[in-house]
Design a protein around this motif. Structure first.
Motif, PDB file in Angstrom:
ATOM      1  N   GLN A 216       0.811  -1.219   0.000  1.00 39.49           N
ATOM      2  CA  GLN A 216       0.000   0.000   0.000  1.00 39.49           C
ATOM      3  C   GLN A 216       0.846   1.272   0.000  1.00 39.49           C
ATOM      4  N   TYR A 217       2.160   1.123   0.090  1.00 43.70           N
ATOM      5  CA  TYR A 217       3.014   2.312   0.161  1.00 43.70           C
ATOM      6  C   TYR A 217       2.948   3.147  -1.121  1.00 43.70           C
ATOM      7  N   ALA A 218       2.712   2.514  -2.259  1.00 42.64           N
ATOM      8  CA  ALA A 218       2.572   3.283  -3.503  1.00 42.64           C
ATOM      9  C   ALA A 218       1.415   4.267  -3.381  1.00 42.64           C
ATOM     10  N   GLU A 219       0.307   3.797  -2.832  1.00 44.96           N
ATOM     11  CA  GLU A 219      -0.857   4.668  -2.662  1.00 44.96           C
ATOM     12  C   GLU A 219      -0.601   5.715  -1.587  1.00 44.96           C
TER      13      GLU A 219
ATOM     14  N   ALA B 131       0.199  11.516  -0.386  1.00 48.79           N
ATOM     15  CA  ALA B 131       1.030  12.584   0.159  1.00 48.79           C
ATOM     16  C   ALA B 131       1.433  13.583  -0.919  1.00 48.79           C
ATOM     17  N   ARG B 132       1.794  13.065  -2.108  1.00 47.92           N
ATOM     18  CA  ARG B 132       2.193  13.963  -3.198  1.00 47.92           C
ATOM     19  C   ARG B 132       1.006  14.850  -3.609  1.00 47.92           C
ATOM     20  N   ARG B 133      -0.174  14.254  -3.634  1.00 46.97           N
ATOM     21  CA  ARG B 133      -1.361  15.002  -4.038  1.00 46.97           C
ATOM     22  C   ARG B 133      -1.633  16.169  -3.082  1.00 46.97           C
ATOM     23  N   HIS B 134      -1.271  15.967  -1.795  1.00 47.48           N
ATOM     24  CA  HIS B 134      -1.516  17.009  -0.793  1.00 47.48           C
ATOM     25  C   HIS B 134      -0.254  17.837  -0.514  1.00 47.48           C
ATOM     26  N   ASP B 135       0.781  17.570  -1.298  1.00 46.40           N
ATOM     27  CA  ASP B 135       2.035  18.315  -1.138  1.00 46.40           C
ATOM     28  C   ASP B 135       2.598  18.165   0.277  1.00 46.40           C
ATOM     29  N   LYS B 136       2.566  16.934   0.766  1.00 43.12           N
ATOM     30  CA  LYS B 136       3.109  16.629   2.094  1.00 43.12           C
ATOM     31  C   LYS B 136       4.396  15.820   1.968  1.00 43.12           C
ATOM     32  N   ARG B 137       5.353  16.118   2.856  1.00 48.17           N
ATOM     33  CA  ARG B 137       6.551  15.292   2.929  1.00 48.17           C
ATOM     34  C   ARG B 137       6.169  13.946   3.531  1.00 48.17           C
ATOM     35  N   ILE B 138       6.627  12.865   2.901  1.00 50.53           N
ATOM     36  CA  ILE B 138       6.230  11.527   3.325  1.00 50.53           C
ATOM     37  C   ILE B 138       7.456  10.705   3.706  1.00 50.53           C
TER      38      ILE B 138
ATOM     39  N   ARG C 230      12.067   2.150  -3.506  1.00 51.42           N
ATOM     40  CA  ARG C 230      11.509   2.182  -4.850  1.00 51.42           C
ATOM     41  C   ARG C 230      10.341   3.164  -4.949  1.00 51.42           C
ATOM     42  N   HIS C 231       9.667   3.411  -3.817  1.00 54.97           N
ATOM     43  CA  HIS C 231       8.527   4.340  -3.809  1.00 54.97           C
ATOM     44  C   HIS C 231       8.972   5.796  -3.694  1.00 54.97           C
ATOM     45  N   GLN C 232      10.276   6.004  -3.560  1.00 54.67           N
ATOM     46  CA  GLN C 232      10.862   7.356  -3.533  1.00 54.67           C
ATOM     47  C   GLN C 232      10.221   8.271  -2.486  1.00 54.67           C
ATOM     48  N   PRO C 233      10.212   7.831  -1.232  1.00 57.29           N
ATOM     49  CA  PRO C 233       9.706   8.717  -0.180  1.00 57.29           C
ATOM     50  C   PRO C 233      10.677   9.872   0.040  1.00 57.29           C
ATOM     51  N   ASP C 234      10.218  10.908   0.708  1.00 54.66           N
ATOM     52  CA  ASP C 234      11.095  12.030   1.032  1.00 54.66           C
ATOM     53  C   ASP C 234      12.144  11.633   2.068  1.00 54.66           C
ATOM     54  N   LEU C 235      11.774  10.700   2.906  1.00 58.31           N
ATOM     55  CA  LEU C 235      12.713  10.221   3.912  1.00 58.31           C
ATOM     56  C   LEU C 235      12.249   8.857   4.425  1.00 58.31           C
TER      57      LEU C 235
ATOM     58  N   SER D 247      23.872   4.704   2.013  1.00 58.68           N
ATOM     59  CA  SER D 247      24.457   4.286   0.739  1.00 58.68           C
ATOM     60  C   SER D 247      23.607   4.703  -0.455  1.00 58.68           C
ATOM     61  N   GLU D 248      22.277   4.833  -0.243  1.00 54.11           N
ATOM     62  CA  GLU D 248      21.371   5.184  -1.336  1.00 54.11           C
ATOM     63  C   GLU D 248      20.997   6.662  -1.336  1.00 54.11           C
ATOM     64  N   ALA D 249      21.623   7.442  -0.456  1.00 54.74           N
ATOM     65  CA  ALA D 249      21.362   8.892  -0.364  1.00 54.74           C
ATOM     66  C   ALA D 249      19.890   9.195  -0.088  1.00 54.74           C
ATOM     67  N   VAL D 250      19.276   8.369   0.775  1.00 54.08           N
ATOM     68  CA  VAL D 250      17.899   8.602   1.206  1.00 54.08           C
ATOM     69  C   VAL D 250      17.942   9.276   2.581  1.00 54.08           C
ATOM     70  N   PRO D 251      17.403  10.466   2.739  1.00 57.47           N
ATOM     71  CA  PRO D 251      17.371  11.090   4.070  1.00 57.47           C
ATOM     72  C   PRO D 251      16.630  10.185   5.056  1.00 57.47           C
ATOM     73  N   PHE D 252      17.066  10.190   6.324  1.00 57.10           N
ATOM     74  CA  PHE D 252      16.377   9.326   7.291  1.00 57.10           C
ATOM     75  C   PHE D 252      16.371   9.948   8.681  1.00 57.10           C
ATOM     76  N   VAL D 253      15.320   9.576   9.412  1.00 57.42           N
ATOM     77  CA  VAL D 253      15.193   9.910  10.829  1.00 57.42           C
ATOM     78  C   VAL D 253      15.414   8.615  11.605  1.00 57.42           C
ATOM     79  N   ALA D 254      16.331   8.637  12.561  1.00 52.97           N
ATOM     80  CA  ALA D 254      16.590   7.453  13.387  1.00 52.97           C
ATOM     81  C   ALA D 254      15.498   7.338  14.439  1.00 52.97           C
TER      82      ALA D 254
END
Length: 834
Positions: free
Chosen positions: A582-585, A590-597, A618-623, A637-644
């Motif tokens: 369901q992460y694709a949806e 989130a993109r439709r509402h201009d929210k960081r996901i 693969r779903h290209q989240p913001d973080l 390694s994949e340059a994906v921002p993350f919160v610990a």
């Protein structure tokens, strides 16, 4: 007497006190681990050792050729780091071999103070894969204690992918939750398992609620209480995998237990090393179960079998099954039983009825002819008499189970194994002798731990006229090592010119050699200690303060919640779904509402599960919300921002600093911190590093064990369970009536959440004033209306339009079962859970 050679795999035994240490040594342990009574160890209730005991304990261990490890395996708060420096300094100076550590900051402190002191990552550090180990080794680790939840196949995969020495639990009690990831005691009573004060809530009874209705489970009540691990059958495979150490659990157990289990595993390891197989007979199994047993199982070593692991019928020690009640003579205080194991007068028995378990000692044994017996063998039918008033006969029924839970004869024999005047287990001593006419006599002795000394006489050897020295003479005289911790193993001799060696000279040389070896053992290793470098880590971390507003982030667990949250003014939306398809949806909403996901990783990453992280990316989240070290490394390694996230157990500034250095955008504090401790943490580092959870349902148990599979499916694991978690809503009701939601994740691991939401509303004004980076709300089962109401009131709180007290009152009124301050109370009642 037994000579202890250096095996290719270590047997590591628990030592809760001096007697347990002796019991381990005399029954064949290669190493012992123990806690200190100054705190910082995960067995707060054990007797433990004092810092003042370290010199004598280390001296004893070195003389016996046994390694010693101190457990510093709890989380440590900033104000405690100064005391930790002193503790580590004394440990390092004593010459102890290693410390076991959970806290990343403590590992950094140890390595800074004494790089030569080995650091073993405790199982509390939740290292479950080669990927997690590759990150943690940057802390200077020398060994990793793997999670108990790994199978032999998974251990083998890890061993083949890392050169880090691995330690595996082989026997003892099993926690139902991943070590380091259990927040139940903290959530319900302020007794943190990550601080050594586990209240063992997993051993309590629970009722199952499925889709709003009670599910009848008969006598199955203890849904979270695993049987004990007895992994002897897996020893050959673990040796083959290259495991460095096999560990026996039990720092709270008796010295008789330590002696018993150590001896049987010593025999099993030696047999495996010699023959490649392990054979443990029925008598050996009975002996081990009598020392302590909730029932034996291979744990997770043979893979997941949820029905075998947790049978749910009881949670206490019960020993060995003796049979069932076939007849009752209440007037004579007797039961009749066909024995499944031997018994003797004085043995302790328990009668397990549905209403209660009760018992006492055997007062009398009568055979079928009515004759008195001192003992009876397996297969015989006997009448067993209890003492007056030992048993409430009103609750005893035909077919009730009878257990033998104590054997005084066995206990006496076990005590005799370590209550000795001379050492039983001895170090193998290899001697080299040089005896040449016209030269001094020279002896060199070497022991398995690497110790070596040489001596030579002041007298010159002369030519023998009648009886020159021989190998037989040397072995006979030099082998007289009784009363010492050494036993002669190999003897080499260079005999030239038929030398004559006086007996007095030979005896004196033997005594001098032993004294020199003992003196060398007593000195211990020389180490460089860097106190000032370690103390530099105590200083607060100061950075230029940012003036940005505090972000409001919300974690969702359903698509309906995501839709509702995206319709509000929150800054970041997180998704943590059971079905990651369901992460694709989620991302599309989130993109439709201009929210960081942000998408959450699983809390535990095992071999073969890196694909789950690739699916998220693969779903290209913001973080990503990274919940383990492998997820952090993947993001890096994949340059994906993350919160610990909280599961990384950050409790002090140096842990947080290390996580930030690994690339975290923000760091979530451990849930083990109460309000004063959180504020203390924020005083020790830049608050802008931190994201704090201000509203949530505490994730109490996080388990490899699947309750859905165990009691709601005919299957045994995720390959054949039919996935009841996809179709049913389940809660577990505890003894006070609270109904705690049970949720499975994509890896089929279960989390039991606290039924009551926890709110930190009353400390939010402090967080805003300190300028933390973000405050988070974590949803569970709220509907869209509840979601928006909750967000609205917390947004008002962050903006200063309402007070924390107002929010607290509003939440109490709006929620069916109210809210709790939970871990964020200043003072807790640690007995609440009981």
């Amino acid at each position: 007497m037994t000579t202890k050679f250096s095996p290719s795999i270590e047997l590591l035994s628990p030592a809760g006190d001096w007697e347990c240490a002796l019991a381990a040594i005399e029954n064949g342990a290669d190493a012992v681990y123990f806690g200190l009574d100054c705190g910082f160890n995960a067995r707060h209730r054990a007797k433990n050792f004092g810092l003042q005991d370290l010199p004598a304990l280390c001296q004893m261990l070195r003389r016996r050729g046994v390694r010693g490890y101190a457990t510093l395996n709890t989380l440590v708060f900033p104000s405690e780091m100064d005391s930790m420096v002193d503790v580590v300094h004394q440990i390092a100076a004593s010459g102890l071999d290693a410390v076991l550590v959970q806290d990343f900051g403590v590992a950094r402190l140890v390595h800074e103070l004494c790089p030569e002191l080995e650091i073993h990552a405790s199982t509390q550090m939740s290292l479950t894969s080669a990927e997690t180990i590759s990150v943690a080794r940057e802390l200077g680790l020398s060994r990793v204690v793997l999670a108990r939840e790994l199978s032999v196949k998974e251990v083998s995969k890890i061993a083949s992918a890392t050169d880090m020495p691995l330690e595996v639990f082989i026997h003892g009690a099993l926690c139902v939750a991943y070590s380091g990831q259990c927040l139940t005691s903290e959530s319900l009573g302020g007794r943190s398992a990550n601080r050594g004060q586990c209240a063992q809530a997993c051993r309590l009874p629970y009722e199952l609620i499925c889709d709003g209705e009670d599910r009848e489970l008969g006598e199955v009540q203890y849904l979270l209480s695993p049987q004990d691990l007895a992994g002897y059958a897996s020893i050959p495979d673990l040796i083959q995998a290259g495991v460095a150490s096999l560990k026996i659990e039990g720092r709270l157990k008796t010295p008789e237990y330590v002696a018993n289990i150590t001896r049987h595993y010593r025999d099993a390891i030696d047999e495996a090393l010699k023959t490649g197989v392990v054979t443990v007979g029925e008598e050996a199994k009975r002996e081990m179960e009598l020392s302590f047993s909730r029932g034996f199982s291979p744990g997770w070593l043979e893979g997941n079998n949820h029905k075998r692991l947790v049978k749910g019928l009881d949670s206490a020690k019960h020993g060995i099954l003796l049979g069932t009640v076939t007849e009752i003579n209440q007037a004579r205080q007797q039961i009749r039983v066909v024995l499944a194991a031997p018994v003797a007068l004085g043995d302790g028995l328990a009668v397990q009825s549905f209403e209660a378990t009760q018992g006492g000692r055997i007062y009398e044994i009568l055979d079928e002819r009515g004759c008195d017996c001192r003992e009876a063998t397996t297969g015989t039918t006997v009448w067993i008499t209890f003492g007056r008033e030992d048993i409430d006969w009103s609750v005893v029924k035909i077919d009730d189970s009878i257990y033998k839970n104590d054997d005084p004869q066995l206990n006496r024999r076990l005590r005799q194994s370590f209550d000795v005047s001379d050492p039983v287990q001895r170090q193998a001593l290899n001697l080299s002798v040089v005896a040449r006419v016209g030269e001094p006599l020279r002896l060199t002795g070497k022991v398995a731990n690497g110790g070596s000394v040489s001596i030579e006489t002041s007298e010159i050897l002369s030519l023998a006229r009648k009886r020159p020295a021989t190998m037989e003479l040397l072995r006979e005289k030099l082998g007289r090592l009784g009363g010492t911790p050494f036993e002669l193993n190999e003897l080499e001799a260079d005999l030239q010119g038929a030398p004559m060696i006086p007996m007095a000279m030979l005896n004196q040389c033997r005594r001098d050699l032993v004294e020199a070896l003992l003196s060398q053992c007593d000195r211990g290793p020389k180490r460089d200690l860097h106190l000032e470098k370690a103390r530099s880590l105590l200083k607060p971390i100061i950075e230029q303060e940012s003036q940005s507003d505090v972000l409001l982030t919300v974690l969702c667990r359903s698509l309906a919640q995501v839709e509702a949250v995206c319709a509000t003014d929150v800054d970041v939306v997180y998704a943590d779904f059971h079905d990651i398809r369901q992460y694709a949806e989620v991302v599309e909403i989130a993109r439709r509402h201009d929210k960081r996901i942000g998408l959450a990783s699983v809390r535990i990453q095992k071999p073969g599960e890196m694909g789950l992280l690739k699916v998220i990316a693969r779903h290209q989240p913001d973080l990503m919300l990274a919940r383990n070290l492998a997820a952090m490394q993947f993001c890096r390694s994949e340059a994906v921002p993350f919160v610990a996230d909280f599961s990384l157990n950050v409790a002090n500034h140096r842990s947080a600093e290390w996580i930030k250095e690994l690339g975290a955008t923000r760091v979530t504090a451990s849930y083990d911190l109460n309000r004063p401790q959180l504020l203390e943490l924020l005083d020790s580092l830049p608050p802008a590093w931190m994201e704090l959870v201000i509203h949530q349902y505490m994730p109490m148990f996080h388990m490899e064990h699947c309750v859905y599979c165990a009691v709601m499916s005919p299957g045994t694991n995720k390959t054949n369970c039919g996935r009841p978690c996809d179709h049913h809503v389940v809660q577990l009701r505890d003894r006070v009536g609270a109904e705690h939601p049970l949720v499975a994740d994509v890896a089929c691991r279960n989390t039991l959440f606290n039924a009551t939401a926890q709110s930190g509303a009353e400390m939010v004004s402090d967080l805003v004033q300190l300028r933390v980076a973000a405050c988070r709300i974590e949803l569970l089962n709220e509907n869209p209306s509840q979601v928006q109401s909750t967000i609205s009131i917390y947004r008002d709180l962050l903006a200063g339009r309402v007070s924390g007290r107002d929010v607290w009152r509003r939440l109490q009124a709006d929620n069916r079962i109210g809210v709790t301050r939970g871990t964020l109370e200043t003072r807790r009642n640690p007995l609440a859970i009981l």
